[in-house]
Design a protein around this motif. Structure first.
Motif, PDB file in Angstrom:
ATOM      1  N   HIS A  90       0.843  -1.193   0.000  1.00  0.00           N
ATOM      2  CA  HIS A  90       0.000   0.000   0.000  1.00  0.00           C
ATOM      3  C   HIS A  90       0.881   1.246   0.000  1.00  0.00           C
ATOM      4  N   THR A  91       0.581   2.195  -0.884  1.00  0.00           N
ATOM      5  CA  THR A  91       1.260   3.497  -0.882  1.00  0.00           C
ATOM      6  C   THR A  91       0.191   4.581  -0.900  1.00  0.00           C
ATOM      7  N   LEU A  92       0.193   5.415   0.151  1.00  0.00           N
ATOM      8  CA  LEU A  92      -0.844   6.430   0.313  1.00  0.00           C
ATOM      9  C   LEU A  92      -0.211   7.814   0.325  1.00  0.00           C
ATOM     10  N   HIS A  93      -0.767   8.715  -0.490  1.00  0.00           N
ATOM     11  CA  HIS A  93      -0.323  10.106  -0.519  1.00  0.00           C
ATOM     12  C   HIS A  93      -1.482  10.977  -0.024  1.00  0.00           C
ATOM     13  N   GLY A  94      -1.205  11.764   1.025  1.00  0.00           N
ATOM     14  CA  GLY A  94      -2.263  12.559   1.622  1.00  0.00           C
ATOM     15  C   GLY A  94      -2.034  14.052   1.520  1.00  0.00           C
ATOM     16  N   GLU A  95      -3.098  14.804   1.766  1.00  0.00           N
ATOM     17  CA  GLU A  95      -3.043  16.256   1.867  1.00  0.00           C
ATOM     18  C   GLU A  95      -3.735  16.663   3.150  1.00  0.00           C
ATOM     19  N   LEU A  96      -3.155  17.643   3.862  1.00  0.00           N
ATOM     20  CA  LEU A  96      -3.745  18.119   5.105  1.00  0.00           C
ATOM     21  C   LEU A  96      -4.781  19.198   4.825  1.00  0.00           C
ATOM     22  N   ARG A 140     -12.759   7.691   4.786  1.00  0.00           N
ATOM     23  CA  ARG A 140     -13.909   7.722   5.688  1.00  0.00           C
ATOM     24  C   ARG A 140     -13.461   7.876   7.135  1.00  0.00           C
ATOM     25  N   VAL A 141     -12.274   7.354   7.429  1.00  0.00           N
ATOM     26  CA  VAL A 141     -11.730   7.475   8.782  1.00  0.00           C
ATOM     27  C   VAL A 141     -10.959   8.783   8.935  1.00  0.00           C
ATOM     28  N   PHE A 142      -9.979   9.023   8.056  1.00  0.00           N
ATOM     29  CA  PHE A 142      -9.071  10.148   8.244  1.00  0.00           C
ATOM     30  C   PHE A 142      -9.744  11.507   8.055  1.00  0.00           C
ATOM     31  N   THR A 143     -10.807  11.599   7.241  1.00  0.00           N
ATOM     32  CA  THR A 143     -11.478  12.890   7.081  1.00  0.00           C
ATOM     33  C   THR A 143     -12.480  13.151   8.195  1.00  0.00           C
ATOM     34  N   ARG A 144     -12.687  12.150   9.071  1.00  0.00           N
ATOM     35  CA  ARG A 144     -13.598  12.324  10.203  1.00  0.00           C
ATOM     36  C   ARG A 144     -12.870  12.414  11.540  1.00  0.00           C
ATOM     37  N   VAL A 145     -11.666  11.853  11.599  1.00  0.00           N
ATOM     38  CA  VAL A 145     -10.909  11.818  12.845  1.00  0.00           C
ATOM     39  C   VAL A 145      -9.700  12.743  12.720  1.00  0.00           C
ATOM     40  N   PRO A 146      -9.582  13.760  13.584  1.00  0.00           N
ATOM     41  CA  PRO A 146      -8.430  14.676  13.506  1.00  0.00           C
ATOM     42  C   PRO A 146      -7.119  13.917  13.693  1.00  0.00           C
ATOM     43  N   LEU A 147      -6.067  14.432  13.074  1.00  0.00           N
ATOM     44  CA  LEU A 147      -4.768  13.772  13.166  1.00  0.00           C
ATOM     45  C   LEU A 147      -4.284  13.656  14.604  1.00  0.00           C
ATOM     46  N   VAL A 207      -5.240  11.577  -1.453  1.00  0.00           N
ATOM     47  CA  VAL A 207      -5.544  11.932  -2.842  1.00  0.00           C
ATOM     48  C   VAL A 207      -5.092  10.850  -3.812  1.00  0.00           C
ATOM     49  N   ASN A 208      -4.291   9.917  -3.324  1.00  0.00           N
ATOM     50  CA  ASN A 208      -3.838   8.811  -4.169  1.00  0.00           C
ATOM     51  C   ASN A 208      -3.536   7.605  -3.289  1.00  0.00           C
ATOM     52  N   ILE A 215     -11.025   1.413  -3.724  1.00  0.00           N
ATOM     53  CA  ILE A 215     -11.807   0.930  -2.582  1.00  0.00           C
ATOM     54  C   ILE A 215     -11.107   1.276  -1.272  1.00  0.00           C
ATOM     55  N   PHE A 216      -9.805   0.985  -1.195  1.00  0.00           N
ATOM     56  CA  PHE A 216      -9.055   1.255   0.026  1.00  0.00           C
ATOM     57  C   PHE A 216      -8.949   2.753   0.289  1.00  0.00           C
ATOM     58  N   GLN A 217      -8.822   3.548  -0.782  1.00  0.00           N
ATOM     59  CA  GLN A 217      -8.748   5.003  -0.618  1.00  0.00           C
ATOM     60  C   GLN A 217     -10.041   5.526   0.002  1.00  0.00           C
ATOM     61  N   ASP A 218     -11.169   5.024  -0.471  1.00  0.00           N
ATOM     62  CA  ASP A 218     -12.456   5.443   0.089  1.00  0.00           C
ATOM     63  C   ASP A 218     -12.557   5.061   1.562  1.00  0.00           C
TER      64      ASP A 218
END
Length: 227
Positions: free
Chosen positions: A134-140, A214-221, A152-153, A207-210
């Motif tokens: 798994h490789t995840l790229h995020g934006e704050l 669902r977790v990271f956009t609801r739970v603060p870092l 975002v990816n 699927i995994f991105q969604d």
């Protein structure tokens, strides 16, 4: 289940990545019965309305259309390793899933291994002992004074030990022809799956991105990583 149900890791911990491995696996197991407050009504099985796997460039000249997908086995995953580059908002992980089973209603028409194939009905695609990178790229982003992350990816690679296919009601219900083509596909599973693996990897990445969002956009870092 609430956001406080998840264990947290201290970013200053010299064993931060090992802590993440343990906590991610713990979170996956806790989500087995879903978490409606996080937008996850069902995780075992995971319900997906539609999935399309495009035709390959080799022996699989057929688009596979799946509907009413039920994905079993994700909660049995074991995290093998994890690396977080928090300054760059990039996460890497490797997991293994003993049995990943896709049950769905399929519809397809084309050729597989130069043999004609068509049909529609129930199907089962089972991936055994699948290693997933798994490789995840995020934006704050900030909301109401709190910082969150949105991925975002999300890219994955799938490396199963073996794949088993079963498509019912092939050739308008001709059991003899259906059994023969299922046997040919399974006897040549590696060649068949390899040709369409990119399609499965793109679909699973979405699927995994969604799920992650669902977790990271609801739970603060701050409720995921402790300073």
């Amino acid at each position: 289940m609430t956001k406080n149900s998840f264990k947290r890791c201290h970013k200053s911990d010299p064993h931060f990545d090992a802590c993440l491995v343990v906590n991610i696996e713990d979170a996956i197991h806790k989500l087995k019965n879903g978490a409606p407050e996080l937008g996850l009504d069902s995780f075992e099985p995971l319900l997906i309305s539609e999935l399309v796997i495009g035709e390959g460039s080799g022996p699989v000249n057929v688009q596979q259309n799946f509907k009413n997908v039920r994905l079993h086995g994700l909660t049995g995953s074991k995290v093998l390793g994890h690396k977080a580059s928090l300054d760059e908002n990039v996460l890497f992980a490797q997991s293994v899933t003993p049995t990943l089973r896709l049950e769905a209603d399929y519809d397809m028409k084309g050729r597989v291994l130069l043999l004609p194939i068509y049909g529609q009905g129930p199907c089962n695609v089972t991936l055994v002992n699948t290693k997933i990178n798994h490789t995840l790229h995020g934006e704050l982003f900030d909301r109401k004074g709190k910082t969150y992350m949105k991925f975002v990816n999300y890219t994955v690679t799938l490396r199963p030990e073996i794949v088993r296919f079963h498509f019912a009601n092939l050739f308008n219900g001709d059991d003899r022809l259906g059994d023969e083509i299922n046997k040919v596909i399974n006897d040549n599973w590696s060649e068949v799956f390899t040709d369409v693996r990119d399609g499965y990897e793109r679909s699973f990445g979405l699927i995994f991105q969604d799920l992650a969002n669902r977790v990271f956009t609801r739970v603060p870092l701050k409720d995921i990583y402790l300073d």
